[in-house]
Enzyme design. Structure first.
Site, PDB file in Angstrom:
ATOM      1  CE  LYS A  63      -3.994   1.803   2.721  1.00 43.98           C
ATOM      2  NZ  LYS A  63      -4.877   1.680   3.768  1.00 43.98           N
TER       3      LYS A  63
ATOM      4  CB  SER B 225      -8.251   0.826   5.989  1.00 42.89           C
ATOM      5  OG  SER B 225      -8.946   2.110   5.777  1.00 42.89           O
TER       6      SER B 225
ATOM      7  CB  SER C  81      -8.057   3.707   2.875  1.00 43.85           C
ATOM      8  OG  SER C  81      -7.175   3.238   4.083  1.00 43.85           O
TER       9      SER C  81
END
Lengths: 96, 516
Positions: free
Chosen positions: B80, B179, B155
């Protein structure tokens, strides 16, 4: 919870944000709605409850005070939008 | 025809690599080719590592030379883009950090490199991890591989979609209020948020420091176990990381979790949409039948306050953490000349109007530089949260909002402690619905409510995972959430592993992924 445009402007200054007039109006409405929602917390009696800042109880963590590696100057400045190779450059803060 | 490599779980790929049946370079090239073909449509990767193939080749050379190799040698991993990497940009999907190069690797990245994993690149996310749909990214949304007109969840949307579309077998994400679990659920993959402190946060760009935690996403619980045991453990550079030994999670999977008491909150099931309810109930039935488990209805009386509590605490911490973006040290900086010209014009106007008060209150050039920089560098959602947090922490409102939320946080954690006196795990839906359409939720509060079932685990610090448990009539995945007591990752993974051995949801692939 009514939020005036002035309230939002004040918070924007504290947050170091510069908001356009349309942004101010939109945010005032959106923040008011969120605050109205979170106001449901006031239904709960928490007079005997201690605040909890961290879910996993933490104690102080100590280490030996030994010199370690520091970031070399050129690396520290590598991402700076403006520098003279020795310092970060900012607009003049004195004078005016 | 044998199964294509991209469809295999990471554990199986690792065995093939170790036996010499597949080369690390061959594997990297397969995934890189798929990224090349699908990334434009899905928006998963913000950056593809140009060295990945070369790095994989070196692992093959070392293997041939009989050199010792790390436990993940040759396995591709996606990161990420809020995890710092010294050799690739770290943007947090924000204009503020466009082009930013971290001087160091995050601890988890360092551990992956030491394990000889091959980093494929950096995945898309909501800007600064603030969002539940991956629509707030400055670089455009991620699309759900199961239906490209829908959101992947956020997210860590890129991290989840990468696994679902077969662009990476393993992903690292971060979870502040759901997330990891939310996108895992909506994309049909497994995602685990570990106990707060289980994984070092050093080098994870901070959002809300008392809630943030890094965790794995993969197709199976076994793969998550493999990745978690590689990155977990104490780190002197993160004093909130816990000095507790890391169990061999993968090895422990073979111990079947017998006679567990599985708790569930009846209202949480009832609030969910019909297909979500149905899939979750079937999953619970399967666990009961196969594991001799006992289902126990439980109460979490403060759970309905979790979203309100979270949306005070997380923005408050964020407003403080994001104060560092000042346009001076690194990242975006507004055009200085334009900013100074504007300030000069305003000063002249005020002078002409004889407005002494206005002149006195006018920003200094430095303050104006901060304000212009931050307003141009941050997107709407990030600004909204900074404003919300600044307000909640400001004089006169601190007790009413921030302090109040911290007190309710204790009540929420107490609910968990009480529940775990009665049951071993808590099971339920990850979200009330399956993936919604891109652009469907325009109202911020409506978007915040998507996190209804996930924020509790962050507030209480407990581990939680999402495992695929079915599809709705439109073919969209449903996730089952399992939450456990502090440091019960092994148990959660065992349970999910066992469930996956009796189900085949995770063996299905989106049409879009099968087309290339």
């Amino acid at each position: 919870m009514a939020l005036t445009r002035q309230d939002v402007e004040k918070v924007a200054l504290l947050a170091r944000l510069q908001l356009e007039p349309e942004e101010l109006d939109q945010l005032a409405g959106q923040l008011a709605r969120v605050l109205e929602y979170v106001d449901q917390l006031s239904q709960l009696d928490t007079s005997d409850v201690a605040p909890l800042a961290h879910a996993v109880e933490l104690t102080n963590v100590f280490r030996e005070d030994e010199p370690g590696q520091t970031l070399p100057r050129e690396q520290a400045l590598a991402n700076a939008p403006r520098s003279d190779g020795r310092f970060y450059l900012v607009p003049a803060v004195l004078g005016e | 025809m044998s199964t294509p490599l991209w469809q295999l779980p990471a554990a199986q790929l690792l065995a093939l690599l170790q036996q010499g049946d597949v080369g690390a370079e061959e594997l990297a090239v397969q995934f890189l080719d798929r990224i090349e073909m699908l990334n434009e449509r899905l928006g998963v990767f913000l950056y593809v590592n140009p060295e990945a193939r070369q790095q994989a080749r070196r692992i093959d050379q070392r293997r041939r030379a009989g050199e010792p190799l790390g436990p993940l040698a040759g396995l591709p991993v996606a990161l990420k883009d809020n995890l710092c990497t010294a050799d690739m940009p770290t943007t947090c999907a924000s204009r503020m950090l466009q082009g930013y190069r971290s001087p160091f690797d995050a601890t988890v990245v360092e551990r992956l490199r030491r394990a000889d994993a091959v980093v494929l690149g950096k995945t898309n996310l909501d800007e600064f991890a603030m969002g539940s749909s991956n629509e707030t990214s400055y670089f455009g949304p991620v699309r759900n591989p199961w239906d490209a007109e829908r959101i992947p969840g956020g997210s860590s949307g890129g991290a989840a979609a990468a696994v679902a579309a077969g662009l990476a077998p393993l992903s690292l994400g971060s979870d502040t209020g759901g997330s990891i679990r939310l996108p895992a659920g909506l994309c049909g993959v497994v995602g685990l948020k570990p106990t707060y402190g289980r994984v070092s946060r050093w080098g994870l760009v901070a959002f809300a420091s008392s809630l943030d935690q890094i965790g794995p996403l993969a197709r199976t619980a076994e793969d998550c176990a493999l990745l978690l045991e590689t990155v977990a453990g104490h780190d002197p550079r993160d004093s909130t990381s816990v000095p507790q030994p890391v169990p061999p999670y993968r090895q422990r999977l073979s111990e079947p979790p017998r006679q567990l008491r599985i708790g569930y909150v009846p209202e949480h099931l009832e609030q969910a949409s019909e297909p979500v309810q149905q899939a979750v109930r079937q999953a619970l039935d399967l666990l009961v039948q196969n594991l001799d488990a006992q289902l126990v209805p439980i109460q979490m009386s403060h759970a309905r306050f979790a979203v309100a509590t979270y949306y005070i605490i997380a923005p408050s911490e964020a407003s403080s953490n994001l104060a560092r973006y000042d346009g001076i040290h690194y990242g975006y900086r507004a055009d200085e000349q334009a900013m100074l010209d504007q300030l000069r014009r305003q000063r002249e106007e005020l002078r002409r109007a004889g407005d002494d008060r206005g002149l006195e209150e006018l920003d200094s050039p430095l303050v104006r530089l901060y304000r212009t920089t931050r307003s141009q560098g941050f997107g709407a959602e990030v600004k909204r949260r900074i404003m919300l947090g600044t307000y909640a922490l400001s004089a006169g409102y601190y007790d009413q909002y921030y302090l109040k939320a911290l007190k309710v946080r204790r009540l929420i954690r107490q609910d968990y402690l009480d529940a775990f006196e009665q049951v071993d795990v808590i099971a339920g839906p990850v979200s009330t619905t399956t993936a919604f359409a891109l652009g469907e939720k325009q109202d911020p509060l409506e978007m915040y409510l998507v996190d209804l079932y996930t924020v509790g685990a962050n507030l209480a610090g407990v581990p939680a995972l999402s495992v695929p448990c079915g599809f709705d009539s439109e073919g969209l995945p449903v996730g089952l959430q399992l939450q456990g007591p502090l440091f019960s990752e092994a148990r959660l993974l065992q349970l999910a592993h066992h469930y996956q051995q009796h189900t085949a949801w995770h063996k299905q692939h989106p049409q879009l992924a099968l087309q290339v």
